[in-house]
Design an enzyme around this catalytic site. Structure first.
Site, PDB file in Angstrom:
ATOM      1  N   SER A   1       0.843  -1.187   0.000  1.00 43.85           N
ATOM      2  CA  SER A   1       0.000   0.000   0.000  1.00 43.85           C
ATOM      3  C   SER A   1       0.887   1.249   0.000  1.00 43.85           C
ATOM      4  O   SER A   1       1.699   1.419  -0.900  1.00 43.85           O
ATOM      5  CB  SER A   1      -0.964  -0.043   1.188  1.00 43.85           C
TER       6      SER A   1
ATOM      7  N   GLU B   1      -9.196  -4.513  -4.051  1.00 43.57           N
ATOM      8  CA  GLU B   1      -8.513  -3.824  -2.959  1.00 43.57           C
ATOM      9  C   GLU B   1      -9.474  -2.995  -2.094  1.00 43.57           C
ATOM     10  O   GLU B   1      -9.603  -3.206  -0.899  1.00 43.57           O
ATOM     11  CB  GLU B   1      -7.438  -2.892  -3.523  1.00 43.57           C
TER      12      GLU B   1
ATOM     13  N   HIS C   1      -5.059  -8.600   2.122  1.00 39.80           N
ATOM     14  CA  HIS C   1      -5.309 -10.016   2.354  1.00 39.80           C
ATOM     15  C   HIS C   1      -4.207 -10.920   1.807  1.00 39.80           C
ATOM     16  O   HIS C   1      -4.187 -12.117   2.124  1.00 39.80           O
ATOM     17  CB  HIS C   1      -6.660 -10.415   1.763  1.00 39.80           C
TER      18      HIS C   1
END
Length: 488
Positions: free
Chosen positions: A187, A314, A408
């Site tokens: 991220s 996402e 995840h």
């Protein structure tokens, strides 16, 4: 059992952990710079001076995060109080070894939050496989990335660079090889990796890069100034170095939050696509001379192997909160409301038929996901040597949401499927085969510079990790029409 090592600033005491079949040594919270307080609050990181005696590195170091994204993140992200927030944690299989490859992990959290002390980021599995792991901490929010007149820009970026220099100077003491460093992150941490890959000042500090769900968003100098002015107005102080210095930590955090417009419904999606609610590195002409995509187009980082990936959905769950706005619009109307032209909306719906058949909410969520994250993969790849660029897609749906969501893939990347909170989305028996695939690929990449599948090449191939595992040509082609939404 304790373990003692010597760094450039003095001795540190870590913990030897006897795990099933192997040992892992953890040295937590080792400072790489002076605490950024007082006159150093908005300054470039200053090298850490020597300490007397032995530094206790058996407990997590202080973290910059003060207000976690508790309501939106799936990652357990502890906040540890204290001012000594510029620190690293090192996990090594053998401090007496030499020449081991090194993974340096940069956590995500939108440059606002996140914690290097998460149990998901424990380096034990990498240690088991012969890799030294370093988790670094950096300044967040306005303190790390906000424009402060009279202060150096991009302080968080400078923190990354300072930590990487610490690794170069010290990692041999932990069994690592400074010439075998891979930077990695997810991220905003994946964005940090892409920014570092684009910086001339970062070259030589690492030999390869791994970006999971990375972002490339930067602000112009003018945008940075306007955001700073909004924060200053919200705090009721002049937009000056003195004005920001006058604020307590809580006052600055309050002002930072108040400077972001409160929106609801579909405007939440528009705000997300525009990245208007989070800080970002600023193109200041010095620390960050140019935006990453522009730098890559000019050849920056061309010789550095890059592995990058993204998940299929996402930020798709965000669209569910706007369902009452989206459902009446239908598929094409929802895409138009996000900023797609009619023709582009038709092409996008056709290319994402799996989402389109489930309605406007699912399709709009996919579009937001693509604009923010998945488009980054082909946009970066097209400017690089296709034979030294590898991509993957995380496609395994959560048992809770039915979506392959943000974060995840991390328990599989770190092979920590029994870590806290993983079962909330992966179930009581997460698929070890995918952890073996993704973690194994990361180990191979860190060790040999090749994750073990076909590179991007002329076919734009990515390895997909879902109900099955396969290499897919054109794996990110379905994102094409979402490129126009970036920065909308």
């Amino acid at each position: 059992m304790d373990a003692l090592l010597t760094t450039t600033s003095g001795q540190v005491r870590g913990t030897r952990r006897q795990l099933p079949g192997f040992d892992s040594f953890a040295f937590l919270g080792i400072p790489y710079a002076e605490p950024p307080v007082g006159p150093l609050r908005f300054a470039a990181p200053q090298p850490r001076g020597r300490w007397d005696g032995v530094l206790d590195a058996t407990m997590p170091g202080s973290t910059p995060q003060r207000r976690p994204f508790a309501d939106v993140t799936t990652i357990p992200e502890p906040s540890v109080p204290g001012d000594d927030i510029l620190n690293v944690s090192v996990f090594t299989p053998d401090p007496g070894a030499a020449g081991l490859p090194v993974l340096v992990w940069i956590h995500g959290g939108g440059y606002l939050a996140g914690s290097p002390a998460s149990p998901w980021y424990d380096g034990a599995a990498f240690n088991r496989d012969g890799v030294v792991t370093v988790n670094l901490s950096y300044r967040l929010g306005h303190q790390g990335f906000g424009t402060v007149p009279g202060a150096v820009a991009n302080r968080g970026v400078l923190d990354w660079l300072a930590a990487l220099r610490w690794v170069q100077d010290n990692i041999a003491a932990f069994g690592g090889d400074p010439s075998k460093v891979t930077i990695a992150g997810q991220s905003a941490g994946g964005g940090a990796v892409l920014h570092l890959l684009a910086l001339a000042s970062g070259q030589g500090l690492f030999r390869s890069a791994l970006s999971a769900s990375g972002v490339t968003r930067t602000l112009s100098a003018d945008e940075g100034r306007r955001r700073a002015e909004r924060v200053a107005r919200a705090a009721g102080v002049p937009c000056t170095l003195e004005g920001f210095h006058s604020l307590t930590e809580d006052q600055l955090l309050d002002a930072q939050a108040a400077a972001v417009p409160e929106v609801t419904g579909i405007d939440v999606l528009r705000q997300a696509v525009a990245d208007s609610a989070i800080p970002s590195p600023v193109v200041d002409g010095e620390v960050v001379p140019t935006a990453p995509l522009d730098a890559f187009a000019s050849g920056a980082g061309a010789g550095v192997p890059l592995m990058m990936g993204a998940a299929d959905d996402e930020f798709s769950p965000m669209a569910r909160a706007a369902a009452s706005d989206l459902e009446p619009l239908g598929n094409l109307g929802a895409l138009a409301a996000l900023g797609m032209t009619p023709d582009a909306a038709v092409r996008y719906a056709e290319a994402n038929a799996d989402a389109a058949t489930q309605g406007a909410v699912r399709l709009a969520g996919r579009a937001v996901t693509d604009a923010m994250f998945r488009t980054v993969v082909p946009l970066v790849a097209q400017h690089r040597d296709p034979e030294t660029t590898w991509a993957y897609r995380w496609s395994l749906p959560s048992i809770a949401s039915g979506l392959a969501e943000h974060c995840h893939d991390l328990p599989s990347l770190f092979d920590c499927l029994s870590a806290p909170d993983v079962d909330a989305f992966a179930g009581a028996e997460p698929p070890q085969r995918l952890a073996d695939e993704l973690h194994g690929a990361a180990v191979r990449f860190v060790t040999d510079g090749d994750p073990g599948w076909a590179p991007w090449g002329g076919t734009r191939t990515a390895r997909t990790l879902g109900q099955d595992v396969r290499d897919m040509p054109g794996a990110f082609d379905s994102t094409n029409e979402a490129v126009a939404l970036r920065g909308a």
